[in-house]
Scaffold this motif. Sequence first.
Motif, short mmCIF file in Angstrom:
data_model
loop_
_atom_site.label_atom_id
_atom_site.label_comp_id
_atom_site.label_asym_id
_atom_site.label_seq_id
_atom_site.Cartn_x
_atom_site.Cartn_y
_atom_site.Cartn_z
N TYR A 187 -11.86 5.75 -4.16
CA TYR A 187 -12.96 4.96 -3.89
C TYR A 187 -13.51 5.39 -2.24
CZ TYR A 187 -14.19 2.26 -7.46
OH TYR A 187 -14.73 1.79 -8.88
N GLY A 229 -11.72 -5.32 -1.54
CA GLY A 229 -10.53 -5.17 -2.29
C GLY A 229 -10.21 -3.81 -2.25
N GLU A 230 -11.23 -2.71 -1.95
CA GLU A 230 -10.97 -1.37 -2.03
C GLU A 230 -10.38 -0.78 -0.86
OE1 GLU A 230 -10.31 -0.63 -4.92
OE2 GLU A 230 -11.46 -1.85 -6.27
N ARG A 231 -10.55 -1.68 0.31
CA ARG A 231 -10.14 -1.09 1.53
C ARG A 231 -10.61 0.01 2.20
NH1 ARG A 231 -10.30 -4.92 3.27
NH2 ARG A 231 -8.83 -4.62 4.91
N CYS A 276 -4.80 -6.28 1.76
CA CYS A 276 -4.38 -6.62 0.49
C CYS A 276 -4.19 -5.13 -0.14
CB CYS A 276 -5.21 -7.35 -0.48
SG CYS A 276 -6.74 -6.57 -0.94
N VAL A 277 -3.75 -4.84 -1.13
CA VAL A 277 -3.32 -3.57 -1.89
C VAL A 277 -4.72 -3.28 -2.76
CG1 VAL A 277 -2.03 -2.29 -3.65
CG2 VAL A 277 -0.91 -3.89 -1.86
N PRO A 278 -4.99 -1.97 -2.56
CA PRO A 278 -6.34 -1.84 -3.30
C PRO A 278 -6.49 -2.52 -4.52
CG PRO A 278 -5.61 0.16 -2.16
CD PRO A 278 -4.73 -0.76 -1.96
N THR A 279 -7.63 -3.12 -5.09
CA THR A 279 -7.82 -4.16 -6.05
C THR A 279 -7.86 -3.26 -7.39
OG1 THR A 279 -8.94 -5.69 -4.48
CG2 THR A 279 -8.84 -5.92 -7.05
N LEU A 280 -8.94 -2.61 -7.54
CA LEU A 280 -9.03 -2.00 -8.98
C LEU A 280 -7.82 -1.17 -9.50
CD1 LEU A 280 -10.76 -1.05 -11.33
CD2 LEU A 280 -11.25 0.98 -10.10
N TYR A 281 -7.20 -0.36 -8.59
CA TYR A 281 -5.74 0.44 -9.11
C TYR A 281 -4.71 -0.27 -9.07
CZ TYR A 281 -8.28 4.66 -10.67
OH TYR A 281 -9.07 5.40 -11.57
N PRO A 336 -7.29 5.05 0.17
CA PRO A 336 -7.22 5.37 -1.22
C PRO A 336 -8.49 6.18 -1.54
CG PRO A 336 -7.13 3.14 -0.62
CD PRO A 336 -7.30 3.81 0.90
N ILE A 348 1.02 -1.23 0.01
CA ILE A 348 0.06 -0.08 -0.20
C ILE A 348 0.98 1.14 0.06
CG2 ILE A 348 -1.88 1.20 1.09
CD1 ILE A 348 -3.04 -1.36 1.96
#
Lengths: 396, 396
Positions: free
Chosen positions: B290, B252-254, A285-290, B287, A104
């Motif tokens: 989001y 996943g977007e945290r 986890c690391v933000p999925t979309l980006y 993030p 992150i």
Amino acid sequence: MLSKEVVELSKQHSIIRDIFEYGMKRAKEVGAENVFDFSIGNPSVPAPKEIDETALRLLKTADPVDIHGYTSNAGVLEVRENIAKSLNKRFDTNYTAANIFMTIGAAAALGICFKTLVDGPEDEVITFAPHFPEYAVYAQGAGCRLKVISADTRAFQINFEELEETISEHTKAILINSPNNPSGVVYSRETIEKLAALLEKKQKEYGHSIYIISDEPYREIAYDGFEVPYVPHFYNNTLVAYSFSKSLSLPGERIGYIVAPNEAEDFEQLLPAFIASARLLSYVCVPTLYQKVVGECVDLTSDLSIYQKNKDLFYNALVDMGYECVEPGGAFYLFPKALEEDANAFCEKAKEYDLLIVPGDSFGCPGYVRISYCVPTERIEKALPLFKKLIDDYRK
Amino acid sequence: MLSKEVVELSKQHSIIRDIFEYGMKRAKEVGAENVFDFSIGNPSVPAPKEIDETALRLLKTADPVDIHGYTSNAGVLEVRENIAKSLNKRFDTNYTAANIFMTIGAAAALGICFKTLVDGPEDEVITFAPHFPEYAVYAQGAGCRLKVISADTRAFQINFEELEETISEHTKAILINSPNNPSGVVYSRETIEKLAALLEKKQKEYGHSIYIISDEPYREIAYDGFEVPYVPHFYNNTLVAYSFSKSLSLPGERIGYIVAPNEAEDFEQLLPAFIASARLLSYVCVPTLYQKVVGECVDLTSDLSIYQKNKDLFYNALVDMGYECVEPGGAFYLFPKALEEDANAFCEKAKEYDLLIVPGDSFGCPGYVRISYCVPTERIEKALPLFKKLIDDYRK
């Protein structure tokens, strides 16, 4: 009844934030066009258009649960593969996904590296002034000490004499940051070679590995005539901490990674250890979309040419006026000597001309100031006559 | 030469992950349609369409530097205001942005709460079996001990006798999770009142605050006939840890937050302390894109009706077959008693029918199993005859 350590830290003032807030207040008084805020290091150019195009495409075409779902701890396999391939092309390495751990942002990359390498309050990480102030906080969070080598104010490379005296059996890692925030300096090949040789010697002396953690968020912002050496080519026990914050102008999206080369002594243990460290820091986890967007755009950068233009303009003008300043090889900062001994007093004086700059004390280097030039070029053009008046004041 | 603590943790197996990976392998052998993976707790419905519509709109209309830029440590002011307003409507509170601290998911919210409340290895956080296994890792990361009260296997409420014996002068917080992962149980109003009364007494006895940390990622998934009490109404020293992972299907977007009510004893210090704790954990900001998207969609949820439907179908069928199971009031888990003493052996037996479920040992509650029903309803319909065969096997 809150944590004493946390309450203590919460009381420490951030001078950069104070200056930033003063700037907002002052802009209301005299108009934003008359306040020259060179205090903040945020990218001033947008992400390349492919970034948002990729986001839009993924939102329209990908599985709607998957695109916002959890990814594995280490990151999306394809993203890690793409990063490995990109590095292989640029640095002639042989990486696979197994060498890449998504994080992150670079901050998390550093926190995870520290946590992975240090075992308790006796352990030390060494870094060099001037340095990014949050390094001390991340080290504190990992439960170790950050020792700071005083600045080599001649060339802002490394004060090797002091480094050699400081390394001890408790030294677990040396943290470097090139191109450097706040000096803008790029460590030369000679510096890296000398550092590698010293650490090889010290590793033998103490009988354990000493890692270089190479914090490289500014790697892509390097200027004509400057080469940023790829540290793992010089020293096996290197961990690279990278962020797309600056290269793709995505600081808020928090996408970065760690490179762990196969040549590192503990390679087999490193990736599982990163996962464990990340869990201890409450990461999932690391933000999925980006993460996926960046994975499709690893070979791109924002239009970084403005930083070269700003550097040429600003650096040459200040030096011509008589400011003493090392030439930046990258990043987007100038780090000139203050015109009086106390950089805080100098910054207060600059404030009278509505020039907002940061005393080097914040970076462990008193007597100098940081000037961020990630701003529209016109802002610099308009500010230059004020820097001239400021130096003339001191010459009266 | 890596951190012993980290290497030790990296060797601990995640049974849930092992089962998940077995499921992937088995699906290749017998076809995905013949493997019934009830091991993973991921939302199975997409985010509401407004989420991606808002993202698309922001990407097209917002300032391109700003939309991916850093936000302040505590989060975007408007997002925090919108969350406060939404909570005020639902729970008749008087929150403002000052009560809301944005976090990188509920995991970060918990890590930050622990770090803020505990001071050293003597300090304790108490939680209740069965519990989410990562609680122990986050507590370890914050440098404190997690003490686990054994399960009240009668109703899966709270074993108050053991709790009262366990609270000590070192107890800084009680961590609750309702609706619960893995039991699905919702703590009743009576349970919360009794907990509040006990903690008021213990606070007086020890002369310091003992916080309730209420981990509420499943708050919006509550079933007909069940009410999820809003804990801050019952106890002043409550911190709520929330995540949009389940309510908006965005794991996943945290994106999550902490609520710190004005009534909390240390309210004035809490927000600055959260910022300091977040920095110690190497967080910078939540993030950006989001965070802003969620800020415009705080009153929405995904279509959560499938979980009610699945729960009714699955719970009633298993109980009719003769399985012993507490009725879930929310979340998307069933937690029946294993059909033999060793839940691990029972899960191995279930595997013979390609039913993948998780032994309760992972959640601190041996002898039970977790069944996740965040899956398409047809999967459950197809699996029910296999659960029937499984129980018949044990009756032979």
